[in-house]
Design an enzyme around this catalytic site. Structure first.
Site, PDB file in Angstrom:
ATOM      1  N   ASP A  10      23.681 -16.639 -10.406  1.00 27.01           N
ATOM      2  CA  ASP A  10      22.455 -17.346 -10.808  1.00 27.01           C
ATOM      3  C   ASP A  10      22.129 -17.335 -12.301  1.00 27.01           C
ATOM      4  OD1 ASP A  10      22.460 -17.518  -8.089  1.00 27.01           O
ATOM      5  OD2 ASP A  10      20.423 -16.807  -7.783  1.00 27.01           O
ATOM      6  N   ASP A  52      21.196 -20.880  -7.510  1.00 23.69           N
ATOM      7  CA  ASP A  52      20.043 -21.153  -6.687  1.00 23.69           C
ATOM      8  C   ASP A  52      19.874 -22.674  -6.764  1.00 23.69           C
ATOM      9  OD1 ASP A  52      18.410 -19.400  -5.235  1.00 23.69           O
ATOM     10  OD2 ASP A  52      16.755 -19.548  -6.663  1.00 23.69           O
ATOM     11  N   HIS A  54      17.631 -25.299  -4.954  1.00 26.58           N
ATOM     12  CA  HIS A  54      16.573 -25.578  -3.983  1.00 26.58           C
ATOM     13  C   HIS A  54      16.179 -27.054  -3.929  1.00 26.58           C
ATOM     14  CE1 HIS A  54      16.109 -21.322  -3.587  1.00 26.58           C
ATOM     15  NE2 HIS A  54      15.453 -21.124  -4.721  1.00 26.58           N
ATOM     16  N   SER A  60      10.437 -21.103  -0.433  1.00 22.43           N
ATOM     17  CA  SER A  60      10.141 -19.970  -1.313  1.00 22.43           C
ATOM     18  C   SER A  60       9.124 -20.338  -2.395  1.00 22.43           C
ATOM     19  CB  SER A  60      11.422 -19.450  -1.968  1.00 22.43           C
ATOM     20  OG  SER A  60      11.850 -20.302  -3.010  1.00 22.43           O
ATOM     21  N   HIS A  71      11.299 -23.326  -8.828  1.00 24.00           N
ATOM     22  CA  HIS A  71      12.402 -23.016  -9.752  1.00 24.00           C
ATOM     23  C   HIS A  71      13.722 -23.557  -9.204  1.00 24.00           C
ATOM     24  CE1 HIS A  71      12.546 -19.866  -6.696  1.00 24.00           C
ATOM     25  NE2 HIS A  71      13.847 -19.770  -6.960  1.00 24.00           N
ATOM     26  N   LYS A  94      23.315 -22.159  -3.149  1.00 19.40           N
ATOM     27  CA  LYS A  94      22.668 -21.449  -2.033  1.00 19.40           C
ATOM     28  C   LYS A  94      21.188 -21.793  -1.940  1.00 19.40           C
ATOM     29  CE  LYS A  94      22.031 -17.394  -4.883  1.00 19.40           C
ATOM     30  NZ  LYS A  94      20.587 -17.554  -5.125  1.00 19.40           N
ATOM     31  N   GLU A 101      15.469 -19.388   3.021  1.00 23.80           N
ATOM     32  CA  GLU A 101      15.655 -18.655   1.773  1.00 23.80           C
ATOM     33  C   GLU A 101      16.998 -17.943   1.852  1.00 23.80           C
ATOM     34  OE1 GLU A 101      15.590 -18.427  -1.155  1.00 23.80           O
ATOM     35  OE2 GLU A 101      13.940 -17.217  -1.925  1.00 23.80           O
ATOM     36  N   ALA A 129      18.885 -12.052 -10.449  1.00 22.93           N
ATOM     37  CA  ALA A 129      18.165 -10.867 -10.905  1.00 22.93           C
ATOM     38  C   ALA A 129      18.706  -9.667 -10.127  1.00 22.93           C
ATOM     39  CB  ALA A 129      16.655 -11.024 -10.633  1.00 22.93           C
ATOM     40  N   CYS A 133      18.955 -11.475  -6.131  1.00 19.89           N
ATOM     41  CA  CYS A 133      20.203 -12.144  -5.754  1.00 19.89           C
ATOM     42  C   CYS A 133      21.455 -11.324  -6.058  1.00 19.89           C
ATOM     43  CB  CYS A 133      20.256 -13.523  -6.385  1.00 19.89           C
ATOM     44  SG  CYS A 133      19.008 -14.599  -5.622  1.00 19.89           S
TER      45      CYS A 133
END
Ligand code: VGL
Ligand code: ZN
Length: 181
Positions: A10, A52, A54, A60, A71, A94, A101, A129, A133
Site C-alpha cells: 500500500d 488499497d 476501493h 470502510s 481513501h 484489494k 474490507e 501501515a 495492512c
C-alpha cells in the site's frame, strides 16, 4: 524460479503526508522501499505491490459508517503508487468490493496462488501501515506457509504504540523482523 518475493504494501499517495489517510512520516520510507525493490529485483525476486483499491461507496468509509475517511478510491490520484515499480511487478488490488474490507493482501485475492505458482518460499514485507495492512499481510503470509520477514526499516505505522504492538504480534506469530537487509 525466484524462491523469494518482496511484498510492498500500500505505498499509495493517500497514505502519505498530505493524503486522505496519512501515515505520519510515511514518505520517509519511500527511498528505502525503492532501494529494496532494486535490490530484490537484482537478486531475482518476484516483486509484488499491493494496493488499497476501493469503490467510491466502500464500507470502510465514514459516510458508510466505517472508521476511515474516504481513501484510495479506484482510478483516482490518491490511489496511485508513490514508489518505483518495475514493469513486471505483480499488482494486487484489494478491498475492491463495496461491502468487504480487506487489510491483508491475501484476503479476497489470488496472491497466495501467484506466489506458489512462481515457486516462492520466502516473502519480505515492507510498506504501510504497520499495524493494519502490513501486519495483516505478514500474518497471512505465515498462515499460508511462507517463511516471512518484515523489513523493519521500510515500514511505518499510524501510531508509535500501534506499530510496536504490531511488531510484537507479528514476531509471536513467527514473522522474522529484520532491522536492515
Ligand atoms: C489501510 C486503513 C484503511 C492500510 C488501508 O493500508 O494499512 N489502513 N485501509
Ligand atoms: Zn482502505
Amino acid at each position: 524460479m525466484p524462491e523469494e518475493a518482496l511484498i510492498v504494501v500500500d505505498m499509495q499517495r493517500d497514505f502519505m503526508p498530505g493524503g486522505a489517510l496519512p501515515v505520519p512520516d510515511g514518505d520517509k520510507i519511500i527511498p528505502r522501499v525503492n532501494e529494496y525493490i532494486k535490490k530484490f529485483r537484482e537478486r531475482g525476486a518476484l516483486i509484488v505491490a499491493t494496493r488499497d483499491w476501493h469503490p467510491e461507496n466502500h464500507v470502510s468509509f465514514r459516510e458508510q459508517g466505517g472508521p476511515w475517511p474516504r481513501h484510495c478510491v479506484q482510478n483516482t490520484p490518491g490511489a496511485e503508487f508513490v514508489v518505483e515499480l518495475p514493469a513486471d511487478a505483480v499488482i494486487i488490488s484489494k478491498a475492491t468490493e463495496p461491502d468487504k474490507e480487506a487489510y491483508s493482501g491475501f484476503e479476497g485475492t489470488n496472491l497466495a496462488e501467484i506466489l506458489r505458482e512462481n515457486g516462492v518460499k520466502r516473502v519480505y514485507v515492507c510498506g504501510v501501515a504497520t499495524e493494519y495492512c502490513v501486519k495483516a499481510t505478514a500474518l497471512d503470509a505465515v498462515r499460508n506457509g511462507f517463511e516471512t520477514y518484515l523489513l523493519r526499516d521500510a515500514v511505518r505505522g499510524i501510531t508509535k504504540e500501534g506499530e510496536l504492538e504490531a511488531l510484537k504480534e507479528m514476531e509471536k506469530a513467527g514473522v522474522k523482523v529484520l532491522s536492515r537487509l
